[in-house]
Structures are given as C-alpha cells and as structure tokens.
Design a protein around this motif. Structure first.
Motif, short mmCIF file in Angstrom:
data_model
loop_
_atom_site.label_atom_id
_atom_site.label_comp_id
_atom_site.label_asym_id
_atom_site.label_seq_id
_atom_site.Cartn_x
_atom_site.Cartn_y
_atom_site.Cartn_z
N VAL A 190 8.21 -19.48 -25.58
CA VAL A 190 8.37 -18.03 -25.79
C VAL A 190 8.72 -17.75 -27.26
N ALA A 191 9.54 -18.60 -27.85
CA ALA A 191 9.89 -18.42 -29.27
C ALA A 191 8.64 -18.49 -30.15
N GLU A 192 7.74 -19.40 -29.84
CA GLU A 192 6.48 -19.51 -30.59
C GLU A 192 5.64 -18.26 -30.41
N LEU A 193 5.56 -17.76 -29.18
CA LEU A 193 4.80 -16.53 -28.94
C LEU A 193 5.41 -15.36 -29.69
N ILE A 194 6.72 -15.24 -29.64
CA ILE A 194 7.38 -14.15 -30.36
C ILE A 194 7.10 -14.25 -31.85
N ALA A 195 7.17 -15.46 -32.39
CA ALA A 195 6.89 -15.64 -33.83
C ALA A 195 5.49 -15.15 -34.20
N MET A 196 4.54 -15.32 -33.29
CA MET A 196 3.18 -14.85 -33.55
C MET A 196 3.08 -13.33 -33.51
N LEU A 197 4.05 -12.68 -32.89
CA LEU A 197 3.99 -11.22 -32.71
C LEU A 197 4.86 -10.45 -33.70
N LEU A 198 5.58 -11.14 -34.56
CA LEU A 198 6.54 -10.48 -35.43
C LEU A 198 5.92 -9.57 -36.47
N ASP A 199 4.67 -9.77 -36.79
CA ASP A 199 4.06 -9.00 -37.87
C ASP A 199 3.31 -7.76 -37.38
N ALA A 200 3.51 -7.36 -36.14
CA ALA A 200 2.79 -6.21 -35.60
C ALA A 200 2.98 -4.96 -36.45
N GLY A 201 4.21 -4.66 -36.83
CA GLY A 201 4.48 -3.48 -37.64
C GLY A 201 3.85 -3.56 -39.01
N GLU A 202 3.98 -4.70 -39.64
CA GLU A 202 3.43 -4.83 -41.00
C GLU A 202 1.91 -4.86 -41.00
N SER A 203 1.28 -5.31 -39.92
CA SER A 203 -0.18 -5.27 -39.86
C SER A 203 -0.69 -3.86 -39.62
N LEU A 204 0.11 -3.03 -38.99
CA LEU A 204 -0.26 -1.65 -38.70
C LEU A 204 0.07 -0.70 -39.87
N ALA A 205 1.13 -0.97 -40.58
CA ALA A 205 1.65 -0.06 -41.61
C ALA A 205 0.64 0.30 -42.71
N PRO A 206 -0.18 -0.63 -43.22
CA PRO A 206 -1.13 -0.23 -44.28
C PRO A 206 -2.10 0.87 -43.85
N SER A 207 -2.38 0.97 -42.57
CA SER A 207 -3.25 2.05 -42.08
C SER A 207 -2.61 3.42 -42.28
N PHE A 208 -1.31 3.43 -42.55
CA PHE A 208 -0.57 4.67 -42.77
C PHE A 208 -0.14 4.79 -44.23
N SER A 209 -0.88 4.11 -45.10
CA SER A 209 -0.65 4.13 -46.55
C SER A 209 0.75 3.67 -46.94
N ALA A 210 1.34 2.83 -46.12
CA ALA A 210 2.68 2.32 -46.42
C ALA A 210 2.58 1.15 -47.39
N GLU A 211 3.53 1.11 -48.30
CA GLU A 211 3.63 -0.01 -49.23
C GLU A 211 5.01 -0.61 -49.06
N PHE A 212 5.05 -1.93 -48.98
CA PHE A 212 6.31 -2.61 -48.76
C PHE A 212 6.25 -3.98 -49.40
N GLY A 213 7.43 -4.53 -49.65
CA GLY A 213 7.53 -5.83 -50.29
C GLY A 213 7.97 -6.92 -49.33
N ALA A 214 8.27 -8.07 -49.90
CA ALA A 214 8.65 -9.24 -49.11
C ALA A 214 9.92 -9.01 -48.30
N ARG A 215 10.91 -8.36 -48.90
CA ARG A 215 12.16 -8.10 -48.18
C ARG A 215 11.93 -7.19 -46.98
N GLU A 216 11.11 -6.17 -47.14
CA GLU A 216 10.81 -5.26 -46.04
C GLU A 216 10.07 -6.00 -44.91
N LYS A 217 9.16 -6.92 -45.29
CA LYS A 217 8.47 -7.72 -44.27
C LYS A 217 9.48 -8.50 -43.43
N ILE A 218 10.41 -9.15 -44.11
CA ILE A 218 11.42 -9.94 -43.39
C ILE A 218 12.27 -9.05 -42.49
N LEU A 219 12.68 -7.90 -43.01
CA LEU A 219 13.51 -7.00 -42.20
C LEU A 219 12.74 -6.45 -41.00
#
Length: 185
Positions: A33-62
């Motif tokens: 389950v931890a491995e599956l969760i790790a694969m899903l952690l970037d859902a927000g950051e993969s979606l955000a550019p579609s909304f013209s969002a710009e973010f850095g490395a720290r925001e990705k981690i958060l």
C-alpha cells in the motif's frame, strides 16, 4: 501493474486472497500500500499546470506530504473497519513509517511530516462525509478540504474545478486500490 492500469483483468489482490493476516503478511500489505500511495502522491502537481499554476520543488514536496497525509487517513479508516485492533496497529505503524521514509527521500523533514499527519488526522476526523451528495455543497467534506489545501500549496488558488477534479481522481484511485479486499485477505 500500476495503480493507473485498467487493462489487467486479474484482481489486484489475488496474491493475498484467502490467506490469514499474520504479522508478516500485514507488514507486507502495508509495504505494498505504501508503494501504491507513493505512485499517487503527484496527483495534485500533475493537475495544477492545467490551471496555469506555477510551483517549485518545495511546493511539490508539501503537496505530496498533504496527499500522503490524506491517504494515510483514508487507509486508516479502512484498516479500522477490516482489521482487528492489533492488526490495524501493525499495519498502520508499518505504513506510516514507510510513508515517512518515502517522503524523506523526497526531501520532507520527518518531524514536519509527522506534525502534518497528526494535524490532518485531527482535522479530517471532524468531517462527516468524504464527498457531498449531488444536491449538497462540497464544502466541509474530506476530499474538498484536501483539494483546497493542495490548490493553495501549488498556487492554483480557489478553484472549484481543480478541487472537484482532484477529488474525483482520488476517489477513482481509492476504488481501484480496493482496500477492503486487500485488508480482509
């Protein structure tokens, strides 16, 4: 099989079907389950550019830390329903330690993440629903409030479409993972 793979007709948890939940098997399930969760952690950051969002490395981690805290809370709810108290303690302890390790590899401070998880467990437990009924407002539901946090971190701002889309993405993944089948064995 990836968490996004809909083409495989074999059930995800066939390996665990009918096997009793020994301590060793509970730990193995938590690592999976931890491995599956790790694969899903970037859902927000993969979606955000579609909304013209710009973010850095720290925001990705958060944002990933927020997603991890969300998933830990959701999985814990299923563990509470489908595992004995001792199995749940073992499963969640292993899962939480794996999440801490994975986020640490991404640059997240351990104590900062533990504090975040504790805060989110307290906050999320107050939400009566995970999603709204069709005729209700989404405000005050688990998925909506989670999505708002991710939107704020990633610079999307207040955006109902982002929140709704991220919420749907998380629910689809939850359905795909099929935690009841895994946890029951």
């Amino acid at each position: 099989m990836s968490a996004n793979d809909d083409t495989n007709s074999e059930p995800l948890w066939t390996k665990y079907s009918g096997r009793p939940n020994t301590t060793e098997l509970i730990r193995e399930k938590a690592w999976v389950v931890a491995e599956l969760i790790a694969m899903l952690l970037d859902a927000g950051e993969s979606l955000a550019p579609s909304f013209s969002a710009e973010f850095g490395a720290r925001e990705k981690i958060l944002a990933r830390a927020e997603a991890s805290a969300y998933w830990l809370y959701v999985v814990d709810n299923f563990a509470f329903r489908f595992l004995s108290p001792s199995e749940r303690d073992e499963f969640m302890s292993t899962l939480e330690e794996s999440a801490i390790e994975k986020l640490g590899e991404m640059g997240m401070n351990r104590s900062e993440f533990v504090s975040l998880v504790q805060a989110r467990y307290a906050e999320y437990s107050a939400y009566k629903k995970w999603v709204a009924e069709p005729d209700e407002s989404s405000k005050g539901t688990l998925n909506w409030e989670f999505a708002k946090k991710v939107a704020a971190i990633l610079g999307v701002g207040k955006n109902a479409l982002f929140n709704t889309t991220l919420s749907i993405m998380m629910l689809r993944q939850l359905k795909r993972i099929d935690l009841p089948t895994l946890l029951k064995g």
